[in-house]
Motif scaffolding. Structure first.
Motif: not given
Length: 81
Positions: A12-17, A57-58, A68-73
């Motif tokens: 997440w940090f690397l994607s922000r950077l 997972t988002l 983490q936000q896990i979507l309902d299948p």
């Protein structure tokens, strides 16, 4: 919402950077022949997504922190355009 693991926090940090990057993508050529059964492929992909939480997972932000936000299948559908 679930806190990120240390590895997820790093990504997440690397994607922000760095911004969007293909660093963790793997290209793999695949040659198929014959007719494609689109419905069988759709059902297979749907089944795999339902069984594997990591594919649903988002990473969202809550209060400026990644979670983490896990979507309902039940709410997921595979649709080919």
């Amino acid at each position: 919402m679930i806190p990120l693991s240390f590895a997820q926090q790093r990504l997440w940090f690397l994607s922000r950077l760095e911004g969007l990057s293909g660093t963790y993508n793997m290209a793999m050529p695949l040659r198929l022949s014959g007719a494609l059964d689109r419905e069988a492929l759709r059902l297979t992909l749907q089944d795999v997504m339902e069984r594997h939480e990591s594919l649903r997972t988002l990473i969202a932000e809550a209060g400026g922190e990644p979670v983490q936000q896990i979507l309902d299948p039940a709410g997921l559908t595979v649709d080919f355009q």
